[in-house]
Design a protein around this motif. Structure first.
Motif, PDB file in Angstrom:
ATOM      1  N   THR A   1       0.552  -1.391   0.272  1.00  0.00           N
ATOM      2  CA  THR A   1      -0.441  -0.092  -0.069  1.00  0.00           C
ATOM      3  C   THR A   1       1.370   1.063   0.159  1.00  0.00           C
ATOM      4  O   THR A   1       0.210   1.869  -0.368  1.00  0.00           O
ATOM      5  CB  THR A   1      -0.088  -0.227   1.189  1.00  0.00           C
ATOM      6  OG1 THR A   1       0.311   0.153   2.353  1.00  0.00           O
ATOM      7  CG2 THR A   1      -1.797  -1.125   1.068  1.00  0.00           C
TER       8      THR A   1
ATOM      9  N   GLN B   1       1.528   7.246  -0.334  1.00  0.00           N
ATOM     10  CA  GLN B   1       0.242   5.567  -0.550  1.00  0.00           C
ATOM     11  C   GLN B   1       0.035   5.411  -1.807  1.00  0.00           C
ATOM     12  O   GLN B   1       0.206   6.269  -2.395  1.00  0.00           O
ATOM     13  CB  GLN B   1      -1.037   6.333  -0.145  1.00  0.00           C
ATOM     14  CG  GLN B   1      -1.719   5.342   0.335  1.00  0.00           C
ATOM     15  CD  GLN B   1      -3.569   6.136   1.075  1.00  0.00           C
ATOM     16  OE1 GLN B   1      -2.996   7.108   1.577  1.00  0.00           O
ATOM     17  NE2 GLN B   1      -4.126   5.230   0.879  1.00  0.00           N
TER      18      GLN B   1
ATOM     19  N   VAL C   1      -4.923   3.648  -5.844  1.00  0.00           N
ATOM     20  CA  VAL C   1      -5.374   2.179  -5.377  1.00  0.00           C
ATOM     21  C   VAL C   1      -5.455   0.815  -6.954  1.00  0.00           C
ATOM     22  O   VAL C   1      -6.253   0.192  -6.570  1.00  0.00           O
ATOM     23  CB  VAL C   1      -6.785   2.080  -4.565  1.00  0.00           C
ATOM     24  CG1 VAL C   1      -7.566   0.533  -5.048  1.00  0.00           C
ATOM     25  CG2 VAL C   1      -7.003   2.390  -3.264  1.00  0.00           C
TER      26      VAL C   1
ATOM     27  N   ARG D   1       0.550  -3.035  -6.426  1.00  0.00           N
ATOM     28  CA  ARG D   1       0.437  -4.311  -5.625  1.00  0.00           C
ATOM     29  C   ARG D   1       0.946  -5.518  -6.203  1.00  0.00           C
ATOM     30  O   ARG D   1       1.601  -6.258  -5.535  1.00  0.00           O
ATOM     31  CB  ARG D   1      -1.380  -4.878  -5.154  1.00  0.00           C
ATOM     32  CG  ARG D   1      -1.369  -6.083  -4.653  1.00  0.00           C
ATOM     33  CD  ARG D   1      -3.181  -5.774  -4.091  1.00  0.00           C
ATOM     34  NE  ARG D   1      -3.815  -4.886  -2.961  1.00  0.00           N
ATOM     35  CZ  ARG D   1      -3.465  -4.868  -1.994  1.00  0.00           C
ATOM     36  NH1 ARG D   1      -2.396  -5.744  -0.815  1.00  0.00           N
ATOM     37  NH2 ARG D   1      -4.040  -3.678  -0.939  1.00  0.00           N
TER      38      ARG D   1
END
Length: 134
Positions: A40, A83, A86, A91
């Motif tokens: 993350t 960060q 998403v 990932r």
């Protein structure tokens, strides 16, 4: 992230690493070293000043990781917390890095046996000369 007494907890554990790359913000590029990494986010050490505020979008490029996009969450004394987005493939890239490239960073301490001289009263031999004799 959960908040308890104004303390922010991470969603994923970070692992220490030493990956070199660069970070791009708008038209500015600065060399960085990735200190720790998770699926993350990451903590970076910058070699130069970063003129970006928290919440700014940045791109990180490293040989073993590829291109990662994220948002600056904090800056302090030449270090930056990122960060990852998403919707990016961060990932998968981080997972691939840990599978193929990551090695645990541990200090290396060499222990040499102490060689005592055979003759009494003489000076002990220098360690470099004593280790050459085998």
């Amino acid at each position: 992230m959960t908040r308890n007494l104004k303390i922010t907890a991470r969603k994923a554990d970070r692992k220490n690493c030493r990956v070199f790359g660069n970070m791009r913000y708008l038209n500015t590029e600065v060399d960085v070293r990735i200190l720790n990494l998770s699926a993350t986010g990451a903590a970076l050490e910058t070699k130069g000043p970063v003129h970006a505020a928290s919440g700014s979008k940045v791109r990180i490029e490293a040989e073993n990781l590829g291109l990662l996009e994220g948002i600056i969450r904090w800056k302090h004394n030449g270090r930056v917390g990122i960060q990852f987005d998403v919707n990016s493939n961060a990932r998968a890239q981080v997972s691939s890095y840990f599978r193929f490239f990551h090695k645990e960073i541990r200090p290396v301490l060499a222990v040499r046996p102490l060689v005592r001289p055979n003759s009494g009263g003489g000076r002990p031999p220098h360690l470099a000369t004593s280790t050459l004799k085998s």
